[in-house]
Design a protein around this motif. Structure first.
Motif, PDB file in Angstrom:
ATOM      1  N   LEU A 165       0.821  -1.230   0.000  1.00 25.27           N
ATOM      2  CA  LEU A 165       0.000   0.000   0.000  1.00 25.27           C
ATOM      3  C   LEU A 165       0.850   1.273   0.000  1.00 25.27           C
ATOM      4  CD1 LEU A 165      -2.946  -0.778   2.443  1.00 25.27           C
ATOM      5  CD2 LEU A 165      -3.122  -0.163   0.019  1.00 25.27           C
ATOM      6  N   ASN A 166       1.969   1.252   0.787  1.00 27.49           N
ATOM      7  CA  ASN A 166       2.777   2.481   0.841  1.00 27.49           C
ATOM      8  C   ASN A 166       3.387   2.820  -0.520  1.00 27.49           C
ATOM      9  OD1 ASN A 166       4.586   0.334   0.996  1.00 27.49           O
ATOM     10  ND2 ASN A 166       6.068   1.520   2.180  1.00 27.49           N
ATOM     11  N   GLN A 167       3.657   1.784  -1.329  1.00 29.61           N
ATOM     12  CA  GLN A 167       4.206   2.061  -2.674  1.00 29.61           C
ATOM     13  C   GLN A 167       3.119   2.559  -3.628  1.00 29.61           C
ATOM     14  OE1 GLN A 167       6.817  -0.976  -4.301  1.00 29.61           O
ATOM     15  NE2 GLN A 167       7.600  -1.405  -2.263  1.00 29.61           N
ATOM     16  N   ARG A 168       1.887   2.038  -3.449  1.00 27.66           N
ATOM     17  CA  ARG A 168       0.775   2.546  -4.276  1.00 27.66           C
ATOM     18  C   ARG A 168       0.519   4.018  -3.932  1.00 27.66           C
ATOM     19  NH1 ARG A 168      -3.655  -1.970  -3.002  1.00 27.66           N
ATOM     20  NH2 ARG A 168      -2.027  -3.249  -2.094  1.00 27.66           N
ATOM     21  N   PHE A 169       0.636   4.327  -2.651  1.00 25.02           N
ATOM     22  CA  PHE A 169       0.456   5.709  -2.186  1.00 25.02           C
ATOM     23  C   PHE A 169       1.519   6.621  -2.812  1.00 25.02           C
ATOM     24  CE2 PHE A 169       1.323   9.167   0.757  1.00 25.02           C
ATOM     25  CZ  PHE A 169       0.059   9.599   1.127  1.00 25.02           C
ATOM     26  N   ASP A 170       2.744   6.162  -2.744  1.00 23.26           N
ATOM     27  CA  ASP A 170       3.863   6.946  -3.258  1.00 23.26           C
ATOM     28  C   ASP A 170       3.735   7.181  -4.770  1.00 23.26           C
ATOM     29  OD1 ASP A 170       6.311   8.105  -2.320  1.00 23.26           O
ATOM     30  OD2 ASP A 170       7.339   6.711  -3.662  1.00 23.26           O
ATOM     31  N   LEU A 171       3.334   6.143  -5.465  1.00 26.52           N
ATOM     32  CA  LEU A 171       3.154   6.230  -6.914  1.00 26.52           C
ATOM     33  C   LEU A 171       2.013   7.208  -7.250  1.00 26.52           C
ATOM     34  CD1 LEU A 171       4.635   4.869  -9.210  1.00 26.52           C
ATOM     35  CD2 LEU A 171       3.154   2.871  -8.950  1.00 26.52           C
ATOM     36  N   THR A 172       0.986   7.220  -6.423  1.00 27.55           N
ATOM     37  CA  THR A 172      -0.129   8.154  -6.653  1.00 27.55           C
ATOM     38  C   THR A 172       0.351   9.599  -6.495  1.00 27.55           C
ATOM     39  OG1 THR A 172      -1.674   6.499  -5.821  1.00 27.55           O
ATOM     40  CG2 THR A 172      -2.486   8.763  -5.965  1.00 27.55           C
ATOM     41  N   LEU A 173       1.157   9.852  -5.471  1.00 31.66           N
ATOM     42  CA  LEU A 173       1.690  11.219  -5.304  1.00 31.66           C
ATOM     43  C   LEU A 173       2.542  11.608  -6.513  1.00 31.66           C
ATOM     44  CD1 LEU A 173       2.765  11.690  -1.563  1.00 31.66           C
ATOM     45  CD2 LEU A 173       0.628  12.337  -2.667  1.00 31.66           C
TER      46      LEU A 173
END
Ligand code: SF4
Length: 363
Positions: free
Chosen positions: A253-261
């Motif tokens: 999830l933290n990588q999906r979050f980072d990619l979204t930013l």
């Protein structure tokens, strides 16, 4: 390498390979990317954040998208449909609290009853707010004539997320039938733009089977389509959906979050004056997710003002926040957080995309 990202960020037009490099950048390079998008936002948008009071007026949907918690095939949720009176009351709550705009959102249903109902709601809300409350619609694919009726009734923005612009990935996350056609989704977006709506779309980030190459294509699609508004969020799985079976291949999830930013930062750099939503899905992963999105380049917040008793039944994905609170509580919550992000929440303005005015002038 560090200088190389700086060079990309100075370019007028980003190529696909530039975008891929930006999506992959980490550390100091990522800081450079976020600093650049923040600088562009400050220059073209300023520190303002506009509101769309979100009214999720029905979770009844005729479609079966494989990732969605309110898909027709999910028997594990309580279906609801607010009465017209309830919808008007919530819209008036937004008007009296000076939100400037509302967004009417629901599952997707077609047909004359829906067309008539939504048109009547738009006209009533416009009349009761003396034309002052801006209305965004997000009620899915409809016939061009229906979009036109709603536009003439007073809705002026429409958000229709394409979810992915890669046709074969689209086919993996939707049933393969006429009702879930990629081509129809594109036709609808074109209709909305032709009719005159401020047109918004967006994608999910971190879907199973999705590649960085796909995401770069998504950004290029939005640029080429000349959208006015963008709503993107991380894909968050829902236990009661067929796509849950592909969870093993997901990024953390933290990588999906980072990619979204990063996607938000890059679209801000590519399309400097569009409206970009800080999505609730970001807040699901990180309690300060929306604020991070605003710092990075987003300028729209959609506080959920749906009556609290219905909110827990509108879960497109698991762990959606703010589902147990009253709208007023959420309002206090985001005001506090946005002030931490050092931006100004603007009341009483529609907050239209200046990109739209320029696009219309060109045609
Ligand atoms: S994504 Fe939209 S159209 Fe698809 S099932 Fe969910 S609410 Fe319905």
């Amino acid at each position: 390498m560090y200088c190389y990202i700086k060079d990309i960020l100075e370019k007028e037009i980003l190529t696909k390979s530039d975008i891929i490099k930006l999506l992959r950048c980490e550390g100091k390079e990522k800081e450079e990317l976020f600093a650049k998008s923040a600088e562009i936002k400050e220059k073209y948008i300023g520190s303002k954040v506009w509101l769309r009071g979100l009214i999720e007026f029905s979770n009844i949907c005729g479609k079966d998208c494989l990732y969605c918690g309110i898909r027709k095939g999910n028997r594990n949720i309580q279906r609801y449909n607010l009465s017209d009176e309830e919808i008007i009351n919530v819209a008036m709550f937004a008007y009296k609290n000076n939100y400037g705009s509302i967004a009417l959102q629901s599952g997707e249903l077609e047909g004359n009853n829906v067309a008539v109902r939504v048109e009547k709601l738009i006209r009533n809300i416009k009349e009761l707010s003396e034309g002052k409350l801006g209305i965004t619609l997000s009620v899915g694919e409809q016939k061009p004539g229906v979009y036109k009726r709603w536009f003439e009734a007073g809705a002026h923005r429409y958000l229709l997320r394409i979810e992915t612009t890669n046709e074969s990935l689209y086919a993996k996350i939707h049933p393969n039938d006429e009702m879930h056609s990629f081509g129809k989704r594109l036709d609808c977006l074109k209709s909305l733009q032709d009719i005159g709506y401020q047109t918004g779309t967006g994608v999910m980030i971190g879907l199973p089977f999705q590649t960085i190459d796909n995401l770069a294509d998504d950004l290029l699609f939005m640029k080429n389509f000349d959208i006015d508004m963008c709503g993107m969020g991380p894909y968050i799985e829902h236990a009661d959906t067929p796509l849950i079976h592909a969870s093993g291949s997901l990024l953390p999830l933290n990588q999906r979050f980072d990619l979204t930013l990063k996607m938000i930062a890059i679209i801000r750099i590519m399309m400097k004056d569009i409206n970009i939503v800080a999505s609730t899905a970001l807040q699901t992963i990180d309690p300060t997710g929306r604020e991070k999105a605003i710092k990075t380049g987003a300028n729209i917040i959609m506080p959920n003002i749906t009556p609290a008793k219905y909110q827990s039944s509108y879960k497109l994905y698991d762990n959606k926040p703010c589902t147990e609170e009253f709208a007023e509580d959420c309002q206090n919550d985001f005001e506090t957080k946005i002030s931490i992000a050092n931006t100004k929440v603007v009341y009483g303005e529609w907050g239209d995309s200046s990109h739209y005015d320029k696009r219309v002038e060109k045609t």
